[in-house]
Design an enzyme around this catalytic site. Structure first.
Site, PDB file in Angstrom:
ATOM      1  N   LEU A  98       0.580  -1.126  -0.187  1.00 57.35           N
ATOM      2  CA  LEU A  98      -0.576   0.242   0.214  1.00 57.35           C
ATOM      3  C   LEU A  98       0.829   1.210   0.209  1.00 57.35           C
ATOM      4  O   LEU A  98       1.651   1.507   0.529  1.00 57.35           O
ATOM      5  CB  LEU A  98      -0.904   0.170   0.950  1.00 57.35           C
ATOM      6  CG  LEU A  98      -2.110  -1.556   1.198  1.00 57.35           C
ATOM      7  CD1 LEU A  98      -2.482  -1.080   2.965  1.00 57.35           C
ATOM      8  CD2 LEU A  98      -2.818  -1.370   0.040  1.00 57.35           C
TER       9      LEU A  98
ATOM     10  N   GLY B 132      -1.601   6.079  -2.734  1.00 53.11           N
ATOM     11  CA  GLY B 132      -2.849   6.276  -3.896  1.00 53.11           C
ATOM     12  C   GLY B 132      -3.407   5.427  -3.100  1.00 53.11           C
ATOM     13  O   GLY B 132      -4.410   5.584  -2.650  1.00 53.11           O
ATOM     14  N   HIS B 133      -3.512   4.346  -2.864  1.00 57.06           N
ATOM     15  CA  HIS B 133      -4.006   3.555  -1.858  1.00 57.06           C
ATOM     16  C   HIS B 133      -5.024   3.927  -0.999  1.00 57.06           C
ATOM     17  O   HIS B 133      -6.443   4.026  -0.569  1.00 57.06           O
ATOM     18  CB  HIS B 133      -4.077   2.063  -1.348  1.00 57.06           C
ATOM     19  CG  HIS B 133      -3.356   1.610  -1.920  1.00 57.06           C
ATOM     20  ND1 HIS B 133      -1.747   1.253  -2.564  1.00 57.06           N
ATOM     21  CD2 HIS B 133      -3.915   0.780  -3.295  1.00 57.06           C
ATOM     22  CE1 HIS B 133      -2.167   0.599  -3.599  1.00 57.06           C
ATOM     23  NE2 HIS B 133      -2.413  -0.271  -3.961  1.00 57.06           N
TER      24      HIS B 133
ATOM     25  N   GLN C 110      -4.645 -12.635 -12.370  1.00 57.01           N
ATOM     26  CA  GLN C 110      -5.044 -11.206 -13.838  1.00 57.01           C
ATOM     27  C   GLN C 110      -3.312 -11.379 -14.094  1.00 57.01           C
ATOM     28  O   GLN C 110      -2.966 -10.006 -14.363  1.00 57.01           O
ATOM     29  CB  GLN C 110      -4.906  -9.995 -12.953  1.00 57.01           C
ATOM     30  CG  GLN C 110      -4.761  -9.422 -11.452  1.00 57.01           C
ATOM     31  CD  GLN C 110      -5.152  -8.233 -11.590  1.00 57.01           C
ATOM     32  OE1 GLN C 110      -6.394  -9.058 -10.511  1.00 57.01           O
ATOM     33  NE2 GLN C 110      -4.296  -7.256 -11.343  1.00 57.01           N
TER      34      GLN C 110
ATOM     35  N   GLY D 294      -9.412   2.770  -8.629  1.00 58.92           N
ATOM     36  CA  GLY D 294      -8.171   4.683  -9.297  1.00 58.92           C
ATOM     37  C   GLY D 294      -8.185   4.455 -10.251  1.00 58.92           C
ATOM     38  O   GLY D 294      -7.880   4.186 -11.028  1.00 58.92           O
TER      39      GLY D 294
ATOM     40  N   ASP E 296      -5.180   3.051 -13.516  1.00 58.93           N
ATOM     41  CA  ASP E 296      -5.831   2.009 -13.951  1.00 58.93           C
ATOM     42  C   ASP E 296      -7.596   2.104 -14.832  1.00 58.93           C
ATOM     43  O   ASP E 296      -8.035   1.478 -14.331  1.00 58.93           O
ATOM     44  CB  ASP E 296      -5.826   0.481 -12.995  1.00 58.93           C
ATOM     45  CG  ASP E 296      -4.872   0.473 -11.938  1.00 58.93           C
ATOM     46  OD1 ASP E 296      -3.734   0.335 -12.881  1.00 58.93           O
ATOM     47  OD2 ASP E 296      -4.800   0.946 -10.756  1.00 58.93           O
TER      48      ASP E 296
ATOM     49  N   ILE F 172      -2.979   9.592  -7.689  1.00 62.07           N
ATOM     50  CA  ILE F 172      -1.554  10.319  -6.444  1.00 62.07           C
ATOM     51  C   ILE F 172      -1.232  10.153  -7.088  1.00 62.07           C
ATOM     52  O   ILE F 172      -0.231   9.516  -7.770  1.00 62.07           O
ATOM     53  CB  ILE F 172      -2.325   9.512  -5.220  1.00 62.07           C
ATOM     54  CG1 ILE F 172      -3.305   9.384  -4.747  1.00 62.07           C
ATOM     55  CG2 ILE F 172      -1.244   9.999  -4.161  1.00 62.07           C
ATOM     56  CD1 ILE F 172      -3.973  10.682  -4.331  1.00 62.07           C
TER      57      ILE F 172
ATOM     58  N   ARG G  66       4.740  -0.738  -8.206  1.00 62.51           N
ATOM     59  CA  ARG G  66       6.132  -1.535  -8.619  1.00 62.51           C
ATOM     60  C   ARG G  66       7.275  -0.336  -8.628  1.00 62.51           C
ATOM     61  O   ARG G  66       8.084  -0.638  -9.284  1.00 62.51           O
ATOM     62  CB  ARG G  66       5.645  -1.515  -9.859  1.00 62.51           C
ATOM     63  CG  ARG G  66       4.875  -3.052 -10.046  1.00 62.51           C
ATOM     64  CD  ARG G  66       4.328  -2.890 -11.272  1.00 62.51           C
ATOM     65  NE  ARG G  66       4.426  -4.339 -11.803  1.00 62.51           N
ATOM     66  CZ  ARG G  66       2.399  -5.004 -11.350  1.00 62.51           C
ATOM     67  NH1 ARG G  66       1.612  -4.041 -11.958  1.00 62.51           N
ATOM     68  NH2 ARG G  66       2.187  -6.215 -11.828  1.00 62.51           N
TER      69      ARG G  66
HETATM   70  P1  AMP Z   1      -3.393  -2.242  -6.790  1.00 63.42           P
HETATM   71  O1  AMP Z   1      -2.979  -2.870  -5.542  1.00 63.42           O
HETATM   72  O2  AMP Z   1      -2.592  -2.166  -7.772  1.00 63.42           O
HETATM   73  O3  AMP Z   1      -4.336  -3.193  -7.591  1.00 63.42           O
HETATM   74  O4  AMP Z   1      -4.944  -1.040  -6.876  1.00 63.42           O
HETATM   75  C1  AMP Z   1      -5.326  -1.052  -5.843  1.00 63.42           C
HETATM   76  C2  AMP Z   1      -6.582   0.018  -6.829  1.00 63.42           C
HETATM   77  O5  AMP Z   1      -5.568   1.279  -5.746  1.00 63.42           O
HETATM   78  C3  AMP Z   1      -7.546   0.191  -7.896  1.00 63.42           C
HETATM   79  O6  AMP Z   1      -8.503   1.238  -8.084  1.00 63.42           O
HETATM   80  C4  AMP Z   1      -5.833   1.402  -8.083  1.00 63.42           C
HETATM   81  O7  AMP Z   1      -6.443   2.121  -9.860  1.00 63.42           O
HETATM   82  C5  AMP Z   1      -5.282   2.179  -7.206  1.00 63.42           C
HETATM   83  N1  AMP Z   1      -4.522   3.314  -7.548  1.00 63.42           N
HETATM   84  C6  AMP Z   1      -2.703   2.423  -7.359  1.00 63.42           C
HETATM   85  N2  AMP Z   1      -2.296   3.211  -7.515  1.00 63.42           N
HETATM   86  C7  AMP Z   1      -3.231   4.584  -7.366  1.00 63.42           C
HETATM   87  C8  AMP Z   1      -2.671   6.137  -7.294  1.00 63.42           C
HETATM   88  N3  AMP Z   1      -1.014   6.774  -7.292  1.00 63.42           N
HETATM   89  N4  AMP Z   1      -3.286   7.041  -6.884  1.00 63.42           N
HETATM   90  C9  AMP Z   1      -4.840   6.214  -6.897  1.00 63.42           C
HETATM   91  N5  AMP Z   1      -5.262   5.759  -6.694  1.00 63.42           N
HETATM   92  C10 AMP Z   1      -4.286   4.358  -7.489  1.00 63.42           C
END
Ligand code: AMP
Length: 295
Positions: free
Chosen positions: A33, A36-37, A61, A149, A152, A189, A200
């Site tokens: 996390l 953004g999360h 996925q 977010g 994606d 974010i 990543r």
């Molecule tokens: P992930 O853990 O990468 O699957 O992301 C989980 C959620 O967090 C998804 O809805 C992503 O789009 C969102 N997310 C990831 N990075 C960001 C970011 N930089 N700003 C806002 N939301 C994000």
């Protein structure tokens, strides 16, 4: 924060809350996390009585086995971060809870062109995996609101289809709650230099990390100056600029209709246009996008 590992326990717990008219916000993640999360969790907290976060690195996925193996899983740090934003519920499912029939029997969803376009073309099977995990998680959580977010963006479009009640071709129609969840797309974010936060990013070395900010710089230029150029010329120049970042290789850069996510070939073709890109910096594939400013 209450932690659940068993879907049946979470389902019962949430059922009781729902019968007390509590609203449920849902933030699905794959962990590692970052801010953004947390921004999604804060928004959900502000708009719902209860916020459920899942951390589940969804094997279905990942089209690249190595990517799955090296995906970061700092679960203790994640729990600490969730505590800082007062997240109510954390669901940490095991794969057998999400895929009771095994990973070999994924359902087919009709995702239209989204399935094989851009991210889908670069990562065959990726969105089928996303659709399956989201379908299952939505069955369990049945949220009033689902927080995703913009980072994606194509994934948001895919999940909107799942939430919109499109059932797997093989399944009986029944889940009335699907239509009830509202998808809330949250802004990207970024680091102070513009790089979109991503789990990543930690895999970039310091030089690559510095150079990776060139991706958002290019997108911000496009967002603010698009109407000074022809679309095709701007696209070509942008790809050239991005490819000139050291160690960077553009996978795709495309202009799409924000509503349908169909590619557009002239500015007049859509009311609202998004520029989406995937760029590999070294071995790390980075996604970013920007919705073009209205003039
Ligand atoms: P992930 O853990 O990468 O699957 O992301 C989980 C959620 O967090 C998804 O809805 C992503 O789009 C969102 N997310 C990831 N990075 C960001 C970011 N930089 N700003 C806002 N939301 C994000």
């Amino acid at each position: 924060m209450v932690l659940f590992k068993r879907q049946a326990h979470l389902y019962d717990f949430l059922g009781k809350k729902r019968s007390l008219e509590k609203t449920i916000g849902f933030v699905p993640t794959m962990g590692a996390l970052h801010e953004g999360h947390l921004s999604l969790i804060r928004k959900s907290k502000a708009e719902n009585d209860l916020t459920v976060c899942t951390i589940y690195v969804n094997p279905a996925q990942f089209n690249d086995r190595k990517d799955l193996e090296i995906y970061p899983r700092p679960i203790e740090k994640d729990i600490e971060m969730l505590d800082t934003v007062d997240c109510d519920i954390l669901f940490l499912p095991l794969t057998e809870e999400i895929y009771p029939d095994g990973l070999g029997s994924l359902k087919d969803f009709n995702l239209g062109h989204l399935e094989d376009f851009l991210e889908g073309a670069s990562r065959p099977g990726h969105f089928k995996g996303v659709a399956n995990v989201m379908h299952r998680l939505l069955q369990i959580v049945q949220p009033d609101r689902l927080y995703l977010g913009q980072k994606d963006f194509q994934q948001v479009k895919v999940i909107e289809k799942i939430v919109g009640g499109r059932e797997p071709k093989s399944e009986v129609k029944n889940p009335h709650y699907f239509g009830k969840s509202e998808v809330v797309m949250c802004p990207i974010i970024r680091e102070t230099d513009g790089l979109a936060l991503s789990s990543r990013n930690v895999r970039l070395n310091p030089e690559q990390r510095k150079n990776a900010a060139g991706i958002s710089r290019e997108l911000f230029f496009i967002r603010d100056h698009w109407n000074e150029f022809e679309l095709a010329a701007l696209k070509q120049e942008a790809i050239r600029h991005l490819n000139s970042i050291p160690e960077a290789r553009v996978d795709y850069l495309e202009f799409c209709d924000v509503f349908s996510f169909a590619p557009v070939h002239s500015w007049k073709q859509a009311e609202n246009i998004i520029c989406v890109t995937a760029v590999k910096v070294g071995e790390v594939r980075l996604l970013d996008n920007a919705i073009l400013n209205k003039k």
